[in-house]
Motif scaffolding. Structure first.
Motif, PDB file in Angstrom:
ATOM      1  N   LEU A 176       0.839  -1.200   0.000  1.00 53.04           N
ATOM      2  CA  LEU A 176       0.000   0.000   0.000  1.00 53.04           C
ATOM      3  C   LEU A 176       0.866   1.239   0.000  1.00 53.04           C
ATOM      4  N   GLN A 177       0.459   2.236  -0.762  1.00 54.73           N
ATOM      5  CA  GLN A 177       1.097   3.549  -0.748  1.00 54.73           C
ATOM      6  C   GLN A 177       0.067   4.580  -0.314  1.00 54.73           C
ATOM      7  N   ILE A 178       0.506   5.586   0.431  1.00 48.63           N
ATOM      8  CA  ILE A 178      -0.407   6.648   0.837  1.00 48.63           C
ATOM      9  C   ILE A 178       0.169   7.992   0.408  1.00 48.63           C
ATOM     10  N   ASN A 179      -0.723   8.880  -0.012  1.00 49.03           N
ATOM     11  CA  ASN A 179      -0.305  10.169  -0.557  1.00 49.03           C
ATOM     12  C   ASN A 179      -1.204  11.283  -0.028  1.00 49.03           C
ATOM     13  N   GLY A 180      -0.621  12.448   0.205  1.00 45.66           N
ATOM     14  CA  GLY A 180      -1.373  13.621   0.614  1.00 45.66           C
ATOM     15  C   GLY A 180      -1.358  14.669  -0.482  1.00 45.66           C
ATOM     16  N   TRP A 181      -2.545  15.134  -0.869  1.00 51.33           N
ATOM     17  CA  TRP A 181      -2.674  16.124  -1.936  1.00 51.33           C
ATOM     18  C   TRP A 181      -3.406  17.363  -1.441  1.00 51.33           C
ATOM     19  N   ILE A 182      -3.176  18.465  -2.148  1.00 55.83           N
ATOM     20  CA  ILE A 182      -3.973  19.680  -1.981  1.00 55.83           C
ATOM     21  C   ILE A 182      -4.411  20.143  -3.367  1.00 55.83           C
ATOM     22  N   PHE A 183      -5.705  20.349  -3.526  1.00 52.23           N
ATOM     23  CA  PHE A 183      -6.264  20.855  -4.777  1.00 52.23           C
ATOM     24  C   PHE A 183      -6.522  22.347  -4.623  1.00 52.23           C
ATOM     25  N   ASP A 184      -5.903  23.132  -5.489  1.00 57.84           N
ATOM     26  CA  ASP A 184      -6.114  24.574  -5.499  1.00 57.84           C
ATOM     27  C   ASP A 184      -7.308  24.872  -6.413  1.00 57.84           C
ATOM     28  N   ILE A 185      -8.427  25.216  -5.823  1.00 55.81           N
ATOM     29  CA  ILE A 185      -9.660  25.408  -6.584  1.00 55.81           C
ATOM     30  C   ILE A 185      -9.522  26.517  -7.620  1.00 55.81           C
ATOM     31  N   GLU A 186      -8.845  27.578  -7.250  1.00 55.38           N
ATOM     32  CA  GLU A 186      -8.774  28.751  -8.126  1.00 55.38           C
ATOM     33  C   GLU A 186      -7.917  28.513  -9.365  1.00 55.38           C
ATOM     34  N   THR A 187      -6.815  27.763  -9.214  1.00 60.36           N
ATOM     35  CA  THR A 187      -5.877  27.584 -10.325  1.00 60.36           C
ATOM     36  C   THR A 187      -5.965  26.209 -10.982  1.00 60.36           C
ATOM     37  N   GLY A 188      -6.585  25.234 -10.295  1.00 62.41           N
ATOM     38  CA  GLY A 188      -6.643  23.882 -10.818  1.00 62.41           C
ATOM     39  C   GLY A 188      -5.404  23.053 -10.527  1.00 62.41           C
ATOM     40  N   ALA A 189      -4.404  23.664  -9.892  1.00 63.13           N
ATOM     41  CA  ALA A 189      -3.170  22.937  -9.579  1.00 63.13           C
ATOM     42  C   ALA A 189      -3.421  21.922  -8.462  1.00 63.13           C
ATOM     43  N   VAL A 190      -2.678  20.824  -8.504  1.00 60.53           N
ATOM     44  CA  VAL A 190      -2.728  19.823  -7.443  1.00 60.53           C
ATOM     45  C   VAL A 190      -1.314  19.614  -6.915  1.00 60.53           C
ATOM     46  N   PHE A 191      -1.172  19.719  -5.605  1.00 62.80           N
ATOM     47  CA  PHE A 191       0.124  19.565  -4.967  1.00 62.80           C
ATOM     48  C   PHE A 191       0.149  18.284  -4.145  1.00 62.80           C
ATOM     49  N   GLY A 192       1.249  17.538  -4.247  1.00 63.77           N
ATOM     50  CA  GLY A 192       1.413  16.318  -3.471  1.00 63.77           C
ATOM     51  C   GLY A 192       2.530  16.485  -2.466  1.00 63.77           C
ATOM     52  N   TYR A 193       2.356  15.879  -1.282  1.00 63.96           N
ATOM     53  CA  TYR A 193       3.383  16.018  -0.253  1.00 63.96           C
ATOM     54  C   TYR A 193       4.586  15.148  -0.580  1.00 63.96           C
ATOM     55  N   ASP A 194       5.759  15.771  -0.584  1.00 63.07           N
ATOM     56  CA  ASP A 194       7.013  15.074  -0.819  1.00 63.07           C
ATOM     57  C   ASP A 194       7.771  15.002   0.506  1.00 63.07           C
ATOM     58  N   PRO A 195       7.842  13.828   1.128  1.00 63.36           N
ATOM     59  CA  PRO A 195       8.506  13.736   2.437  1.00 63.36           C
ATOM     60  C   PRO A 195       9.991  14.081   2.380  1.00 63.36           C
ATOM     61  N   ASP A 196      10.624  13.864   1.236  1.00 67.41           N
ATOM     62  CA  ASP A 196      12.039  14.220   1.110  1.00 67.41           C
ATOM     63  C   ASP A 196      12.227  15.729   1.081  1.00 67.41           C
ATOM     64  N   GLU A 197      11.306  16.421   0.401  1.00 60.84           N
ATOM     65  CA  GLU A 197      11.371  17.877   0.324  1.00 60.84           C
ATOM     66  C   GLU A 197      10.797  18.526   1.586  1.00 60.84           C
ATOM     67  N   GLY A 198       9.916  17.800   2.278  1.00 54.65           N
ATOM     68  CA  GLY A 198       9.264  18.366   3.457  1.00 54.65           C
ATOM     69  C   GLY A 198       8.256  19.424   3.099  1.00 54.65           C
ATOM     70  N   GLN A 199       7.655  19.317   1.915  1.00 51.30           N
ATOM     71  CA  GLN A 199       6.681  20.295   1.465  1.00 51.30           C
ATOM     72  C   GLN A 199       5.796  19.686   0.384  1.00 51.30           C
ATOM     73  N   PHE A 200       4.732  20.411   0.075  1.00 45.84           N
ATOM     74  CA  PHE A 200       3.844  19.996  -1.016  1.00 45.84           C
ATOM     75  C   PHE A 200       4.389  20.557  -2.321  1.00 45.84           C
ATOM     76  N   VAL A 201       4.576  19.689  -3.297  1.00 47.13           N
ATOM     77  CA  VAL A 201       5.101  20.105  -4.594  1.00 47.13           C
ATOM     78  C   VAL A 201       4.074  19.778  -5.666  1.00 47.13           C
ATOM     79  N   THR A 202       4.052  20.574  -6.715  1.00 42.50           N
ATOM     80  CA  THR A 202       3.059  20.383  -7.745  1.00 42.50           C
ATOM     81  C   THR A 202       3.206  19.039  -8.440  1.00 42.50           C
ATOM     82  N   LEU A 203       2.072  18.442  -8.795  1.00 38.78           N
ATOM     83  CA  LEU A 203       2.085  17.185  -9.528  1.00 38.78           C
ATOM     84  C   LEU A 203       2.242  17.415 -11.026  1.00 38.78           C
ATOM     85  N   ALA A 204       2.122  18.690 -11.453  1.00 37.80           N
ATOM     86  CA  ALA A 204       2.332  19.028 -12.861  1.00 37.80           C
ATOM     87  C   ALA A 204       3.825  19.202 -13.111  1.00 37.80           C
TER      88      ALA A 204
END
Length: 213
Positions: A176-204
């Protein structure tokens, strides 16, 4: 409004269903075999299938106020997580928060829930989030503060998800893999949490990110 929904059903049957009849017949005969459990907010602006381009049968979707994974309150969300992992054996879980989330606004300002006792009780599961935000993001305000709360909430819910024994077992076994995302309603961008970066980075294919100080 009812007529609008009825027209939508008619259009669905006439167009989409007619063009994909074999797929629906296969789903009816073979049952569902989704690869992903998608946990997100009840907010009407978030549409998991539209967002991911997933077809019927590809996502097992759980929606609730604030995309909460409860530890203290057994109920529909916990049951759905158990069913998705133990019976459907999904390969991944996505917890998806979104910008301008009313639930997180209420977490930051509990007075919004003065006349909403059920919402207040449900969002007690997010009390850690308010503490984290108060400790780390005192320099932010307005929507920036809400976005920080949205991000921290996703991370807290990921921790709650890992606490389920059947989830922890599958994670340890690499099933099993687990992922955390944030959807930006205004821009349509989706960010996924990168544990190595310690931040949410865009999936685009961009370099944008939402930082966690």
């Amino acid at each position: 409004m009812l007529q609008k929904l009825a027209r939508g059903i008619h259009e669905f049957q006439k167009n989409y269903f007619a063009a994909h009849r074999e797929m629906f017949e296969r789903l009816a005969t073979d049952g569902q075999r989704p690869e992903t459990l998608f946990i997100t907010c009840s907010d009407s602006r978030v549409d998991p299938n539209l967002l991911t381009g997933a077809a019927p049968g590809e996502l097992f979707i759980v929606r609730n106020v604030g995309n909460v994974v409860p530890r203290a309150l057994p109920g529909g969300t916990a049951a759905a997580i158990e069913y998705a992992t133990e019976v459907l054996e999904v390969a991944q879980v996505v917890i998806c928060g979104h910008t301008r989330c009313g639930a997180l606004q209420a977490v930051l300002d509990p007075s919004r829930m003065d006349r909403l006792p059920y919402v207040r009780r449900w969002l007690q599961e997010t009390t850690r989030v308010r503490g984290i935000v108060e400790e780390r993001y005192g320099h932010l305000e307005g929507e920036d503060l809400v976005t920080a709360a949205v991000a921290e909430n996703v991370l807290v819910q990921l921790e709650n998800l890992r606490a389920f024994p059947f989830v922890a077992e599958r994670l340890a076994a690499g099933r099993l893999q687990i992922n955390g995302w944030i959807f930006d309603i205004e821009t349509g961008a989706v960010f996924g949490y990168d544990p190595d970066e310690g931040q949410f980075v865009t999936l685009a294919l961009q370099t944008d990110s939402i930082e966690r100080p």
